[in-house]
Write a protein that holds these residues in place. Structure first.
Motif, PDB file in Angstrom:
ATOM      1  N   ASN A   1      51.332  33.913  37.538  1.00 23.27           N
ATOM      2  CA  ASN A   1      49.656  33.152  37.153  1.00 23.27           C
ATOM      3  C   ASN A   1      49.477  31.936  38.441  1.00 23.27           C
ATOM      4  N   ARG A   2      50.511  31.305  38.530  1.00 20.50           N
ATOM      5  CA  ARG A   2      50.087  30.399  39.487  1.00 20.50           C
ATOM      6  C   ARG A   2      49.925  30.799  40.987  1.00 20.50           C
ATOM      7  N   GLN A   3      50.570  31.749  41.128  1.00 18.83           N
ATOM      8  CA  GLN A   3      50.339  32.647  42.496  1.00 18.83           C
ATOM      9  C   GLN A   3      48.972  33.262  42.611  1.00 18.83           C
ATOM     10  N   LEU A   4      48.741  33.686  41.509  1.00 14.16           N
ATOM     11  CA  LEU A   4      47.353  34.345  41.377  1.00 14.16           C
ATOM     12  C   LEU A   4      46.033  33.520  41.509  1.00 14.16           C
ATOM     13  N   GLU A   5      46.430  32.547  40.720  1.00 14.72           N
ATOM     14  CA  GLU A   5      45.245  31.491  40.608  1.00 14.72           C
ATOM     15  C   GLU A   5      45.074  30.756  42.151  1.00 14.72           C
ATOM     16  N   ALA A   6      46.297  30.625  42.734  1.00 18.53           N
ATOM     17  CA  ALA A   6      46.366  29.848  44.214  1.00 18.53           C
ATOM     18  C   ALA A   6      45.533  30.730  45.144  1.00 18.53           C
ATOM     19  N   ARG A   7      45.221  32.000  44.903  1.00 22.65           N
ATOM     20  CA  ARG A   7      44.825  33.047  45.878  1.00 22.65           C
ATOM     21  C   ARG A   7      43.079  32.656  45.767  1.00 22.65           C
ATOM     22  N   SER A   8      42.575  32.497  44.681  1.00 22.33           N
ATOM     23  CA  SER A   8      41.122  32.067  44.455  1.00 22.33           C
ATOM     24  C   SER A   8      41.124  30.773  43.394  1.00 22.33           C
ATOM     25  N   LYS A   9      40.706  29.790  44.215  1.00 20.42           N
ATOM     26  CA  LYS A   9      40.669  28.566  43.307  1.00 20.42           C
ATOM     27  C   LYS A   9      39.669  28.424  42.244  1.00 20.42           C
TER      28      LYS A   9
END
Length: 429
Positions: free
Chosen positions: A361-369
């Protein structure tokens, strides 16, 4: 099975012969039993039922496996004797307020051993298949001690006097659809008594689709009242009370469309019915029974295609059915979560998998702030958002929600990641 949407061991192995052999060895091991697999069904359900009004919904489904006279696979007859297969009787926990599937609790899976020569009426309840309605509910009771209220719910086959008596002894409620025109304590008939009750309300309800019946809106007349149900005149039931105080809710469809069979439910319940709202609440709870029909469809025709399995022996098929039942429930829970259900995440994932989901989830959210997971991290909806993203969904509310294929792709990726995550702290010499 959930990720691959199949129970076929060859497909699950993806050409890895060694893995297929390991799957078969697992199913063939003497210490792996269908009974123990069924016992494990409720491990993740116990926490989910805490404080809730739980509808314990049960039903029986026949699972047909293709056989020939030369290769019966040890399977007994089902249906009217023209097919062979396995019978599955699960008990699902469903939240009475929002209809969310909380998981499996208990159940039975079996295949018949020959035909019975003794007539049904000449056998004690313990010697009949219908005892499963009582024994399955009793087996689930230890798992439901933290629930606020428990209502055991079933279709016409669960219209059993001994089940009503057992509910009083076990301190749970029951709702069953009437199958028989039973005698009341004053010797009048149940149907005569309900027909004489006045119509107290009319209301339209939405009926979900069933086999050979599309979804439709049904306009219903409502009757309800208290009844005193008489004990059947069977020598095997003389240990039970002579009568039981219960209630009946009668809903009958008026002005059904052409070609539509009018709905008519006579619902017998141990719940006290004092008002019109109380009676409609019983109807709404009974409508939740459709979830177990959805469960059987996911298990068979519309999902895992359990009946296509080519496993060669009844013993292994029984174990496969018990495992596939758990996979079918997880699939339903993810689909409900997609639609905004509020099941806790631990009904489907363990601690290691939850930690892996958090990292993803942290990785996915970091891709699109600007694109954040909007759901609380202790909910299954939060996990479904992540798995949908892993399967190719863009995550935007304006987009079409992820479907079963997207979840399948996301789960395949996630399970591989979770397996690697479990090894992250291992030190290789």
């Amino acid at each position: 099975m959930v990720a691959g949407k199949t129970v076929c061991l060859r497909r699950l192995s993806r050409g890895d012969r060694a893995l297929e052999v390991r799957f078969n060895r697992f199913l063939g091991h003497d210490k792996v039993t269908a009974e123990r697999i069924i016992e494990s069904w409720g491990d993740s359900t116990v926490a989910a039922v805490e404080g809730r009004h739980v509808l314990a919904i049960q039903d029986t489904s026949e699972i047909h496996f293709n056989t020939t006279p030369q290769r019966r696979r040890g399977l007994g007859e089902i249906g009217k004797g023209n097919n062979h297969g396995v019978l599955l009787h699960p008990l699902l926990a469903v939240d009475a307020d929002d209809g969310s599937c909380l998981g499996l609790l208990s159940g039975q899976v079996w295949t018949r051993q020959g035909r019975r020569t003794t007539t049904h009426d000449a056998r004690d309840l313990s010697d009949k298949e219908s005892q499963r309605w009582i024994s399955t509910a009793i087996a689930a009771k230890p798992l439901l001690t933290a629930a606020g209220t428990v209502t055991v719910l079933g279709d016409r086959e669960s219209d059993i006097f001994a089940l009503y008596a057992s509910s009083a002894e076990q301190h749970f409620h029951v709702i069953a659809r009437s199958m028989h025109d039973r005698k009341l304590a004053d010797r009048t008939g149940l149907y005569e008594a309900t027909d004489a009750m006045p119509v107290v309300d009319r209301r339209a309800i939405q009926l979900p689709a069933r086999a050979a019946r599309p979804a439709r809106q049904a306009h219903l007349e409502l009757r309800f009242g208290a009844i005193e149900l008489a004990r059947p005149q069977s020598k095997f039931l003389r240990h039970l009370p002579k009568s039981l105080p219960l209630a009946v809710v009668d809903v009958c469809e008026i002005n059904a469309g052409p070609g539509a069979e009018p709905l008519h439910w006579r619902l017998i319940t141990s719940h006290e019915i004092a008002t019109v709202d109380d009676a409609w609440r019983i109807v709404e709870w009974y409508k939740q029974r459709w979830i177990i029909e959805q469960f059987f469809r996911v298990l068979k025709t519309q999902g895992l295609k359990l009946e296509d399995s080519q496993i060669g022996t009844a013993d292994r098929l029984l174990k496969l059915v018990a495992i596939a039942a758990k996979a079918a429930v997880i699939t339903i829970q993810l689909l409900q979560a997609r639609d905004g259900g509020q099941q806790p995440i631990r009904v489907a994932f363990n601690d290691n998998e939850i930690n892996a989901l958090a990292a993803l989830n942290r990785q996915l959210e970091a891709r699109s702030k600007r694109l954040k997971n909007p759901h609380p991290p202790d909910s299954l909806t939060w996990a479904a958002w992540i798995i949908g993203r892993l399967g190719g969904w863009d995550g935007y509310p304006s987009s079409k929600p992820p479907g079963p294929i997207t979840f399948k792709n996301g789960l395949e990726y996630f399970l591989a990641v979770a397996a690697g995550w479990s090894l992250r702290d291992m030190c290789m010499p």
